[in-house]
Enzyme design. Structure first.
Site, PDB file in Angstrom:
ATOM      1  CB  ILE A  75      -0.909   0.000   1.241  1.00 21.31           C
ATOM      2  CG1 ILE A  75      -1.753  -1.276   1.288  1.00 21.31           C
ATOM      3  CG2 ILE A  75      -1.777   1.237   1.294  1.00 21.31           C
ATOM      4  CD1 ILE A  75      -2.283  -1.609   2.667  1.00 21.31           C
ATOM      5  CB  SER A  76       1.038   4.269   0.181  1.00 18.06           C
ATOM      6  OG  SER A  76       1.493   5.588   0.006  1.00 18.06           O
ATOM      7  CB  SER A  77       5.841   3.698   1.064  1.00 15.41           C
ATOM      8  OG  SER A  77       7.223   3.457   1.011  1.00 15.41           O
TER       9      SER A  77
END
Length: 323
Positions: free
Chosen positions: A172-174
């Site tokens: 998720i995201s990073s």
């Protein structure tokens, strides 16, 4: 089906905390408390695990192989471990931790249902953002955070009888950025990846951990340029490439939506397929979300009107992995 908020917060680079809704798993359905050991893994089953890891327990492992950045890793072995089990790396967001990823009760619950091993890595940087920018992390066996994660997976294959043909990563995201990195630099390790609100492989490459041009969708390249970047991650590699799935909200103002379009260019080029979808599914899995298939190996899901706090669609991601 409504979104189910399990109380997880995402704090990404240069942003404030945001609720992250996880789908398909109800609160309270998770496995035992991580500090409570249960049903230790035995060492007597032929072809089974060769180390003693407590079952249904969030357990840190050490000395698992080359790990130049000192990535910490926890492993989760379900009570009913499949024979030659698949391995899933569940990779947290920027400022997140392995324990927060575990405490969503998503991955451990699914592991209990399906019998796979979960690897929960934790970014060593003070920001708890992943190293997705250095030359070392972007290159096969060259170092960086990516090598630490892969070393833990190789350890699990050797010591827990993990299935080397069924290794997956999701983030998720990073963590989605790292998923892209792993698919590019270690195509020999992974069968598939699923990235939720990330950026293309090598988009953050450079001296700084934060890359404004990439984050804002200003790094626009041709499909060939993006594909060449992936191929440079493991020079000379001629084997199969992992399947790639990615999800993105059209209103993402942290990692802008253009990154979704750049990911599409990149992974269709890597797999040698057209950027024209072979199949389009409306309202997948929710109203306003659209799935674009580019043959069997690339899937892109666009979430209309959704920001960076896009929900994590666990059921559909497990289907993508064949779990």
């Amino acid at each position: 089906m409504p979104l189910l908020d399990l109380g997880v917060n995402v704090v990404d680079n240069c942003t404030t905390a945001k609720p992250l809704a996880f789908l398909g798993i109800l609160p309270g359905q998770g496995p035992p408390n991580p500090t409570t050991p249960s049903n230790p893994t035995t060492t007597s089953t032929p072809g089974g695990p060769t180390v003693n890891i407590p079952r249904s327990t969030f357990t840190e492992i050490n000395n698992f192989g080359p790990n130049p950045n000192n990535v910490r890793v926890w492993v989760y072995v379900p009570a009913k471990l499949a024979a030659n089990p698949p391995i899933l790396a569940a990779i947290h967001w920027c400022s997140g931790t392995a324990l927060q990823m575990y405490n969503t009760n998503v991955f451990n619950t699914l592991a209990e249902q399906k019998g796979f091993i979960v690897i929960f890595p934790e970014a060593p940087a003070s920001t708890h953002c992943w190293d997705v920018n250095t030359d070392a992390t972007l290159r096969h066996d060259a170092g960086g955070d990516s090598l630490g994660i892969v070393s833990a997976i190789r350890w699990a294959i050797t010591n827990l009888n993990g299935n080397r043909s069924r290794v997956y990563a999701t983030g998720i995201s990073s963590g989605a950025m790292m998923t892209n990195v792993l698919m590019g630099a270690y195509p020999d390790v992974f069968a598939a990846g699923s990235a939720v609100a990330g950026v293309p492989y090598s988009c953050y490459q450079g001296p700084n951990a934060w890359n404004t041009a990439c984050a804002m969708g200003q790094l626009v390249k041709t499909p060939q340029e993006w594909g060449n970047a992936v191929r440079s991650g493991y020079p000379g590699y001629t084997g199969a490439r992992p399947k790639m799935q990615f999800w993105h909200g059209t209103n993402d103002n942290v990692l802008y939506y253009q990154n979704f379009l750049e990911e599409t260019k990149q992974w269709t080029n890597v797999h040698g397929v057209s950027q024209t979808p072979t199949n389009t599914v409306q309202n997948y899995p929710y109203a306003g979300w659209t799935r674009y298939d580019y043959g069997p190996n690339v899937m892109a899901i666009s979430a209309q009107g959704v920001g960076h706090d896009i929900a994590y669609p666990a059921t559909q991601i497990m289907e993508w992995f064949g779990l």
